[in-house]
Write an enzyme that holds these catalytic residues in place. Structure first.
Site, PDB file in Angstrom:
ATOM      1  N   ASP A  64       0.840  -1.202   0.000  1.00  0.00           N
ATOM      2  CA  ASP A  64       0.000   0.000   0.000  1.00  0.00           C
ATOM      3  C   ASP A  64       0.876   1.253   0.000  1.00  0.00           C
ATOM      4  OD1 ASP A  64      -2.257   1.601   0.133  1.00  0.00           O
ATOM      5  OD2 ASP A  64      -2.398   1.474   2.319  1.00  0.00           O
ATOM      6  N   LYS A  66       0.409   3.652  -2.524  1.00  0.00           N
ATOM      7  CA  LYS A  66      -0.439   4.706  -3.108  1.00  0.00           C
ATOM      8  C   LYS A  66       0.322   5.553  -4.129  1.00  0.00           C
ATOM      9  CE  LYS A  66      -3.262   5.132   1.120  1.00  0.00           C
ATOM     10  NZ  LYS A  66      -2.455   4.272   2.033  1.00  0.00           N
ATOM     11  N   ILE A  70       3.410  11.178 -12.442  1.00  0.00           N
ATOM     12  CA  ILE A  70       3.158  11.184 -13.879  1.00  0.00           C
ATOM     13  C   ILE A  70       3.139   9.740 -14.381  1.00  0.00           C
ATOM     14  CG2 ILE A  70       4.167  13.484 -14.171  1.00  0.00           C
ATOM     15  CD1 ILE A  70       6.674  12.106 -15.305  1.00  0.00           C
ATOM     16  N   GLN A 199      -9.642   7.584  11.934  1.00  0.00           N
ATOM     17  CA  GLN A 199     -10.589   7.269  10.867  1.00  0.00           C
ATOM     18  C   GLN A 199     -11.893   8.031  11.094  1.00  0.00           C
ATOM     19  OE1 GLN A 199      -9.644   5.485   8.378  1.00  0.00           O
ATOM     20  NE2 GLN A 199      -7.868   4.403   9.144  1.00  0.00           N
TER      21      GLN A 199
END
Length: 240
Positions: A64, A66, A70, A199
């Protein structure tokens, strides 16, 4: 009742806030654990070798990081990421269709070169730490949070990748638009009575699965527990 899924296969444990030694000590305490998440913190600390070490211990890896850049850079990064053997890799949907397509094509190429099956690329829609009010005030985006998530999920699907990351609150609507095998993986999972920490958009494990989540990302409820095995098994039991 016969389950159509294995509860342990629905849970991805986030390995955050730990050293390498602590990660491996935790893994030893969780023999039923199948999936682990390697995020920016652990990857920056230990590098790509942590993925090999986890896979050598029989774990499937959700990488993960992310990626958001470009198209050329995203492609090169995902090419290398796929060669580690990670089964799931995240990119930001906001990188755009060309970036996602390049990332996916390059990931397939990288995995093939080392004799591995291609990973599933997953697009991050809107981080679960965002609340609706902050989303508008800080980013100035004149869409509701739900509208933005739907737009980005559609973009991810049109780019040909295998799923997206969203909060459990958006899953029910997205699942109607994107049936299986499109994956909807959800952080923001807390059992009843657990601290929500940073969260904002959360559900319990069973609520999220019933809404249509493919897999659930869990973390501190297990990693901060005095008995991680009991905590993990307790979450599994909630899905039965």
């Amino acid at each position: 009742m016969t389950l159509s899924f294995k509860p342990e296969d629905k849970l991805i444990l986030a390995l955050d806030g730990m050293s390498g030694a602590e990660v491996f000590m935790l893994i030893e305490k969780l023999p039923n654990l199948i999936w682990v998440k390697v995020g920016l913190e652990l990857f920056t600390l230990l590098g790509p070798q942590i993925i090999n070490q986890l896979r050598d211990r029989g774990k499937k890896v959700f990488l993960d990081l992310k990626f958001h850049d470009i198209p050329t850079t995203m492609g090169r990064a995902c090419y290398q990421a796929a060669k580690t053997g990670a089964e799931l890799i995240t990119v930001h949907a906001c990188a755009g269709k060309k970036g996602i397509e390049e990332a996916n094509k390059s990931a397939v190429k990288g995995a093939k070169e080392v004799g591995l099956p291609p990973p599933s690329l997953l697009a991050v829609t809107v981080l679960t730490s965002w609340g609706s009010k902050d989303f508008v005030q800080e980013l100035g985006i004149q869409q509701s949070l739900d509208q933005r998530v739907s737009l980005l999920a559609n973009l991810a699907s049109s780019a040909g990748i295998q799923g997206c990351i969203c909060s459990p609150l958006e899953v029910m609507k997205l699942r109607k638009d994107f049936p299986e095998p499109f994956q909807l993986i959800t952080p923001g999972i807390r059992s009843c009575g657990e601290n929500i920490n940073d969260q904002n958009r959360i559900m319990t494990p069973l609520e999220a699965i019933d809404a249509g989540s493919s897999k659930l990302v869990i973390g501190r409820e297990v990693t901060s527990s005095e008995n991680p095995s009991d905590a993990f098994n307790r979450i599994c039991s909630q899905l039965i």
